[in-house]
Design a protein around this motif. Sequence first.
Motif, PDB file in Angstrom:
ATOM      1  N   SER A 172      -0.664   9.313   2.508  1.00  0.00           N
ATOM      2  CA  SER A 172      -1.738   8.478   3.035  1.00  0.00           C
ATOM      3  C   SER A 172      -1.678   8.501   4.553  1.00  0.00           C
ATOM      4  O   SER A 172      -0.661   8.128   5.151  1.00  0.00           O
ATOM      5  CB  SER A 172      -1.602   7.038   2.528  1.00  0.00           C
ATOM      6  OG  SER A 172      -1.714   6.985   1.119  1.00  0.00           O
ATOM      7  N   PRO A 213       0.843  -1.207   0.000  1.00  0.00           N
ATOM      8  CA  PRO A 213       0.000   0.000   0.000  1.00  0.00           C
ATOM      9  C   PRO A 213       0.870   1.246   0.000  1.00  0.00           C
ATOM     10  O   PRO A 213       1.992   1.246   0.515  1.00  0.00           O
ATOM     11  CB  PRO A 213      -0.809  -0.136   1.289  1.00  0.00           C
ATOM     12  CG  PRO A 213      -0.009  -1.045   2.164  1.00  0.00           C
ATOM     13  CD  PRO A 213       0.684  -1.999   1.241  1.00  0.00           C
ATOM     14  N   TYR A 240      -1.143   5.275   7.760  1.00  0.00           N
ATOM     15  CA  TYR A 240      -0.379   4.230   7.091  1.00  0.00           C
ATOM     16  C   TYR A 240       0.307   3.320   8.116  1.00  0.00           C
ATOM     17  O   TYR A 240       0.962   3.799   9.038  1.00  0.00           O
ATOM     18  CB  TYR A 240       0.678   4.848   6.178  1.00  0.00           C
ATOM     19  CG  TYR A 240       1.488   3.830   5.404  1.00  0.00           C
ATOM     20  CD1 TYR A 240       1.011   3.328   4.197  1.00  0.00           C
ATOM     21  CD2 TYR A 240       2.707   3.382   5.880  1.00  0.00           C
ATOM     22  CE1 TYR A 240       1.746   2.404   3.477  1.00  0.00           C
ATOM     23  CE2 TYR A 240       3.446   2.448   5.170  1.00  0.00           C
ATOM     24  CZ  TYR A 240       2.950   1.965   3.964  1.00  0.00           C
ATOM     25  OH  TYR A 240       3.680   1.027   3.257  1.00  0.00           O
ATOM     26  N   LYS A 287       2.280   4.826   0.923  1.00  0.00           N
ATOM     27  CA  LYS A 287       2.388   5.910   1.896  1.00  0.00           C
ATOM     28  C   LYS A 287       2.424   7.243   1.161  1.00  0.00           C
ATOM     29  O   LYS A 287       1.841   8.231   1.600  1.00  0.00           O
ATOM     30  CB  LYS A 287       3.648   5.738   2.743  1.00  0.00           C
ATOM     31  CG  LYS A 287       4.008   6.939   3.628  1.00  0.00           C
ATOM     32  CD  LYS A 287       2.949   7.213   4.684  1.00  0.00           C
ATOM     33  CE  LYS A 287       3.389   8.342   5.624  1.00  0.00           C
ATOM     34  NZ  LYS A 287       2.335   8.684   6.603  1.00  0.00           N
TER      35      LYS A 287
END
Length: 348
Positions: free
Chosen positions: A340, A42, A343, A44
């Motif tokens: 994000s 995912p 995170y 950051k």
Amino acid sequence: MHRRRTWPPLVLLALLCGCATSWRLRTEEAPYALQWPYQPSPAKLTYVRSLTGLTTNRGAAGVLAAVVYGGESADANALVLPVAVATARDGRIAVADMGRACVHLFLPATARYVRLTGPKQQPMRTPIAVAFDDGMRLFVSDSSGRVYAFGPDGAPLFTISSVGGAPLQRPTGLAWNPQRKLIYVVDTLAHTVYALDAKGELAFSFGGRGDVGGRFNFPTHITWTPPGEVLVTDSLNFRIQILDEKGKFLSAFGHHGDGSGDLAMPKGVAVDGDGTVYVADTLFDVVQLFDRGGRFLLTLGRRGTDFGDFWMPSGVFIDEKDQLYVCDTYNHRVQVFRISRGYGQPAR
């Protein structure tokens, strides 16, 4: 033979006066998605765009000016050596440009661009940092020994060349404390941070040369965080110091080295809403991410000229929309990344 069109004077005056020039940021976007860490992890940080300068919206006035004066140079308002950036709540943005010895101020609400060079009797030489206060006044530090204050419209207000009776030696980093209404000024050669009130008067100072906590060795950049802390880039001690907003030492992290998590030439520092610390390292050509305790988390970028690469990055800034701005100085641009939040935190 080409002939330039001749306009009747009254028609020319009416057209030019009736259509004010409007401006916009010149940007570049990547043709592909970029994130850190890389997929399938995912993100950051996600690449958004690069700011490369200012350009006019070619309405009637712009088209007429191009006809009459022979066009607009694409490089006339390009960034040359951007070293610091800041935004305010209305979206305005200021970029300190050492290459042009000015600050580019863009006001999106009115599509207006102002090139700030300081008062005629004391012009800027090496603008190095920018910071907005609550009223959208802009402070600019010039390493030649001055801090300038400009009004929301870009008009010069006052110039600070000494604090507490002592001349500024090399003012560099700036940070605004909205809770105490203070502007922090780092003086690199004095190894000191000055806290000034909104009028530019000295409230207090802290630092002095040394390597113990609360002392500095050529500090450069500073940022303020809502918990009431300031982080200072203690450059030649190769660390980031965390102090309370009055200058009391709390902690520090970092050491000299050439590996991930080490610091070689730390410059800009910023903190996001999760407490992640971002440090630009000019020698490594990267931005490194650390947690509040100094544990290395992630490297953003690499040496190069492509999107997401850096060449001697310097100032960094995080706005209210969780966007990270990085002054990619020798690539002549400011790169923007989306952060994000939350995170790495476990889902509830």
